[in-house]
Design an enzyme around this catalytic site. Sequence first.
Site, PDB file in Angstrom:
ATOM      1  N   ASP A 193     -10.421  37.778 -30.299  1.00  0.00           N
ATOM      2  CA  ASP A 193      -9.585  38.978 -30.148  1.00  0.00           C
ATOM      3  C   ASP A 193      -9.880  39.696 -28.837  1.00  0.00           C
ATOM      4  O   ASP A 193      -9.150  40.602 -28.449  1.00  0.00           O
ATOM      5  CB  ASP A 193      -9.831  39.919 -31.335  1.00  0.00           C
ATOM      6  CG  ASP A 193      -8.852  41.080 -31.391  1.00  0.00           C
ATOM      7  OD1 ASP A 193      -7.653  40.867 -31.121  1.00  0.00           O
ATOM      8  OD2 ASP A 193      -9.275  42.211 -31.697  1.00  0.00           O
ATOM      9  N   SER A 213      -3.766  45.217 -31.819  1.00  0.00           N
ATOM     10  CA  SER A 213      -3.458  43.925 -32.441  1.00  0.00           C
ATOM     11  C   SER A 213      -2.680  44.145 -33.733  1.00  0.00           C
ATOM     12  O   SER A 213      -3.041  45.003 -34.545  1.00  0.00           O
ATOM     13  CB  SER A 213      -4.744  43.157 -32.740  1.00  0.00           C
ATOM     14  OG  SER A 213      -5.489  42.940 -31.566  1.00  0.00           O
ATOM     15  N   GLN A 263      -1.446  35.595 -31.025  1.00  0.00           N
ATOM     16  CA  GLN A 263      -1.576  36.980 -31.458  1.00  0.00           C
ATOM     17  C   GLN A 263      -0.338  37.765 -31.053  1.00  0.00           C
ATOM     18  O   GLN A 263       0.226  37.533 -29.981  1.00  0.00           O
ATOM     19  CB  GLN A 263      -2.813  37.619 -30.828  1.00  0.00           C
ATOM     20  CG  GLN A 263      -3.095  39.046 -31.271  1.00  0.00           C
ATOM     21  CD  GLN A 263      -4.344  39.611 -30.616  1.00  0.00           C
ATOM     22  OE1 GLN A 263      -4.272  40.170 -29.525  1.00  0.00           O
ATOM     23  NE2 GLN A 263      -5.485  39.463 -31.274  1.00  0.00           N
TER      24      GLN A 263
END
Length: 273
Positions: A193, A213, A263
């Site tokens: 991430d 996110s 993502q």
Amino acid sequence: MATIEEILEVERLEKNIFRGIATETTLPRTFGGQVAGQALVAAVHTVDPKFTVHSLHGYFLRPGNTTMPIVYLVDRIRDGRSFVTRRVSAVQDGQAIFTMSASFQVSEDGIEHQDVLPVVPPPDNLPLARDSDDPEIAWLAREWSDWDIRMVGDGDVDRRRGAAAQQQVWFRSRRTLPDDPVFHVCALAYMSDMTLIGSTMTPHKEVQINGASLDHALWFLRPFRADEWLLYDQTSPSAGFGRAVAQGRIFDRAGNLVAAVVQEGLARFLRTE
């Protein structure tokens, strides 16, 4: 700052209930990689060791409170001969902040192929993130001080034809990590991430956005160590309607493609009113 070993050492409260620690951070909300990494560790604790995790798919539902531990509730969705599936809900103050499905597989044989490692300068030839003139990159080095992060300069990025936005990052743990391969998988879930959504901003360097996110998917393709150099090749094929999609390919230094990531993140203009 907590070490990655401390972050990934979740406490078992019940057969399918676990708790992860809160960590010191300068972020206003819990780092998404921390929630995903701890959730994956919780799932791993409910699976026979002969199965190894091959993918996870998660949704970030609410901002995490950085001062509170997180409780992880694991549902044993399926236990098959070749595949096992777990669903994990991360909870704070009675509300789900993250939900994830993780899939595990026994070792099997099949066809093989992979993309080629991009041609970029080796990490030893790149400056430390902490020495960067870019305040965002220098902040990365402070926030993740246990990790050696080296950004490939714009002029050295191995450009993919037709890519709308792209950046490349070398990273590894500064310390030698435990030999358990599962630990390295969970550590990569944590670090995957990191910087990825930043690839969406490479064509918009002067723009300020509200970013976070929204969801995260990760596939583990080949064995690796998170304390050895990994190249994170990141692209963003599209942004619009206040959201942006980022994709990542993670290679080890020998050129093995070890993981793939997708993502979607919030990417809307800051409101001025």
